[in-house]
Design a protein around this motif. Structure first.
Motif, PDB file in Angstrom:
ATOM      1  N   ALA A 168      -6.339   7.902   2.115  1.00  0.00           N
ATOM      2  CA  ALA A 168      -6.427   8.338   3.514  1.00  0.00           C
ATOM      3  C   ALA A 168      -7.182   7.246   4.269  1.00  0.00           C
ATOM      4  CB  ALA A 168      -7.159   9.664   3.616  1.00  0.00           C
ATOM      5  N   ILE A 169      -6.494   6.634   5.241  1.00  0.00           N
ATOM      6  CA  ILE A 169      -7.084   5.546   6.024  1.00  0.00           C
ATOM      7  C   ILE A 169      -6.674   5.717   7.483  1.00  0.00           C
ATOM      8  CG2 ILE A 169      -7.143   3.051   6.403  1.00  0.00           C
ATOM      9  CD1 ILE A 169      -6.643   2.655   3.445  1.00  0.00           C
ATOM     10  N   ASN A 170      -7.656   5.857   8.359  1.00  0.00           N
ATOM     11  CA  ASN A 170      -7.413   5.951   9.803  1.00  0.00           C
ATOM     12  C   ASN A 170      -6.331   6.967  10.161  1.00  0.00           C
ATOM     13  OD1 ASN A 170      -9.369   4.009  10.401  1.00  0.00           O
ATOM     14  ND2 ASN A 170      -7.918   2.354  10.074  1.00  0.00           N
ATOM     15  N   GLY A 171      -6.368   8.130   9.553  1.00  0.00           N
ATOM     16  CA  GLY A 171      -5.432   9.195   9.875  1.00  0.00           C
ATOM     17  C   GLY A 171      -4.069   9.069   9.227  1.00  0.00           C
ATOM     18  N   MET A 172      -3.874   8.064   8.419  1.00  0.00           N
ATOM     19  CA  MET A 172      -2.601   7.881   7.716  1.00  0.00           C
ATOM     20  C   MET A 172      -2.813   8.067   6.221  1.00  0.00           C
ATOM     21  SD  MET A 172      -0.812   4.566   9.436  1.00  0.00           S
ATOM     22  CE  MET A 172       0.527   4.703   8.285  1.00  0.00           C
ATOM     23  N   LEU A 173      -1.728   8.371   5.526  1.00  0.00           N
ATOM     24  CA  LEU A 173      -1.736   8.384   4.070  1.00  0.00           C
ATOM     25  C   LEU A 173      -0.945   7.170   3.604  1.00  0.00           C
ATOM     26  CD1 LEU A 173      -1.124  12.144   3.243  1.00  0.00           C
ATOM     27  CD2 LEU A 173      -3.295  10.892   3.270  1.00  0.00           C
ATOM     28  N   ILE A 174      -1.526   6.427   2.690  1.00  0.00           N
ATOM     29  CA  ILE A 174      -0.884   5.248   2.117  1.00  0.00           C
ATOM     30  C   ILE A 174      -0.831   5.489   0.619  1.00  0.00           C
ATOM     31  CG2 ILE A 174      -0.999   2.759   1.800  1.00  0.00           C
ATOM     32  CD1 ILE A 174      -2.675   2.718   4.432  1.00  0.00           C
ATOM     33  N   SER A 175       0.377   5.485   0.089  1.00  0.00           N
ATOM     34  CA  SER A 175       0.579   5.867  -1.299  1.00  0.00           C
ATOM     35  C   SER A 175       1.298   4.754  -2.049  1.00  0.00           C
ATOM     36  CB  SER A 175       1.415   7.160  -1.329  1.00  0.00           C
ATOM     37  OG  SER A 175       1.517   7.661  -2.627  1.00  0.00           O
ATOM     38  N   GLY A 176       0.902   4.526  -3.281  1.00  0.00           N
ATOM     39  CA  GLY A 176       1.541   3.505  -4.104  1.00  0.00           C
ATOM     40  C   GLY A 176       0.846   3.401  -5.443  1.00  0.00           C
ATOM     41  N   ARG A 177       0.966   2.246  -6.037  1.00  0.00           N
ATOM     42  CA  ARG A 177       0.365   2.003  -7.348  1.00  0.00           C
ATOM     43  C   ARG A 177      -0.629   0.857  -7.225  1.00  0.00           C
ATOM     44  NH1 ARG A 177       2.707   4.970 -11.025  1.00  0.00           N
ATOM     45  NH2 ARG A 177       2.028   3.751 -12.797  1.00  0.00           N
ATOM     46  N   ILE A 178      -1.870   1.094  -7.674  1.00  0.00           N
ATOM     47  CA  ILE A 178      -2.887   0.047  -7.648  1.00  0.00           C
ATOM     48  C   ILE A 178      -2.460  -1.067  -8.599  1.00  0.00           C
ATOM     49  CG2 ILE A 178      -5.295  -0.574  -8.052  1.00  0.00           C
ATOM     50  CD1 ILE A 178      -6.028   2.370  -7.718  1.00  0.00           C
ATOM     51  N   VAL A 211       4.713   0.810  -1.975  1.00  0.00           N
ATOM     52  CA  VAL A 211       3.922   1.485  -0.952  1.00  0.00           C
ATOM     53  C   VAL A 211       4.797   2.371  -0.065  1.00  0.00           C
ATOM     54  CG1 VAL A 211       2.315   1.127   0.947  1.00  0.00           C
ATOM     55  CG2 VAL A 211       2.371  -0.473  -0.937  1.00  0.00           C
ATOM     56  N   ARG A 212       4.250   3.542   0.250  1.00  0.00           N
ATOM     57  CA  ARG A 212       4.864   4.468   1.204  1.00  0.00           C
ATOM     58  C   ARG A 212       3.769   4.905   2.161  1.00  0.00           C
ATOM     59  NH1 ARG A 212       8.625   8.681  -0.857  1.00  0.00           N
ATOM     60  NH2 ARG A 212       9.692   8.110   1.036  1.00  0.00           N
ATOM     61  N   PHE A 213       4.152   5.086   3.420  1.00  0.00           N
ATOM     62  CA  PHE A 213       3.202   5.443   4.473  1.00  0.00           C
ATOM     63  C   PHE A 213       3.601   6.770   5.099  1.00  0.00           C
ATOM     64  CE2 PHE A 213       3.598   0.862   4.220  1.00  0.00           C
ATOM     65  CZ  PHE A 213       2.290   0.434   4.199  1.00  0.00           C
ATOM     66  N   PHE A 225       3.162   9.318  -3.805  1.00  0.00           N
ATOM     67  CA  PHE A 225       4.378   9.965  -3.318  1.00  0.00           C
ATOM     68  C   PHE A 225       5.562   9.456  -4.124  1.00  0.00           C
ATOM     69  CE2 PHE A 225       2.285   9.725   1.090  1.00  0.00           C
ATOM     70  CZ  PHE A 225       1.693  10.956   0.935  1.00  0.00           C
ATOM     71  N   GLU A 226       6.465  10.340  -4.422  1.00  0.00           N
ATOM     72  CA  GLU A 226       7.704   9.968  -5.105  1.00  0.00           C
ATOM     73  C   GLU A 226       8.817   9.876  -4.085  1.00  0.00           C
ATOM     74  OE1 GLU A 226       8.167   9.360  -8.415  1.00  0.00           O
ATOM     75  OE2 GLU A 226       6.014   9.565  -8.684  1.00  0.00           O
ATOM     76  N   LYS A 227       9.758   8.972  -4.300  1.00  0.00           N
ATOM     77  CA  LYS A 227      10.918   8.897  -3.419  1.00  0.00           C
ATOM     78  C   LYS A 227      11.803  10.110  -3.689  1.00  0.00           C
ATOM     79  CE  LYS A 227      11.052   3.983  -2.765  1.00  0.00           C
ATOM     80  NZ  LYS A 227      11.851   2.776  -2.766  1.00  0.00           N
TER      81      LYS A 227
END
Length: 150
Positions: free
Chosen positions: A44-54, A114-116, A147-149
């Motif tokens: 969670a960053i600045n009101g957005m969700l950013i999802s992916g793999r570190i 990455v997905r936003f 998140f999954e596609k």
């Protein structure tokens, strides 16, 4: 007789790159810095969700080098392309230097796949942006899993 000032909370005494950084998230990133494995995460960053793999900083810069070179040169294997790839790939420094791995894990998190999602719950598609780099001090919260596609 004077009353002593109340003790300052430990979190506000933090200085430098660890200020406002989640130590548990930093620990996870430090394990990834050895170029071993990936972890699914949603930030969670600045009101957005950013999802992916570190991923490690080296995997990020290697991937960015190839992505940028492919955008600029296509399949052309020119010497200029090779210099560009080498220049970008070497940005994080010596892969075997533990100090470099530690410093990078104190400042940034790198993701692939990455997905936003914006604050309204809409998925945002960024064409050609499979990699992402962000400051750890900007992360307000996080969850294990991505998140999954659909």
């Amino acid at each position: 007789m004077t009353t002593p000032a109340p003790a300052e909370p430990a979190a506000s005494r933090e200085q430098g790159p660890t200020k406002n950084r989640d130590p548990f998230l930093g620990l996870l990133i430090s394990y990834i810095q050895g170029d071993t494995g990936e972890l699914p995460i949603t930030l969670a960053i600045n009101g957005m969700l950013i999802s992916g793999r570190i991923i490690s900083s080296h995997a990020y810069f290697d991937g960015m080098a190839e992505t940028i070179a492919a955008s600029l040169f296509g399949n052309d294997e020119s010497p200029t392309r090779a210099v560009l790839v080498e220049s970008i790939s070497s940005l994080p420094g010596d892969r075997n230097d533990p100090e470099i791995k530690e410093v990078d894990s104190l400042h940034f998190i790198h993701l692939r796949n990455v997905r936003f999602m914006d604050a309204a719950g809409q998925m945002l598609n960024l064409n050609g942006a499979p990699l992402w780099r962000g400051r750890l001090t900007e992360v307000a919260g996080w969850s294990f899993g991505a998140f999954e596609k659909s």
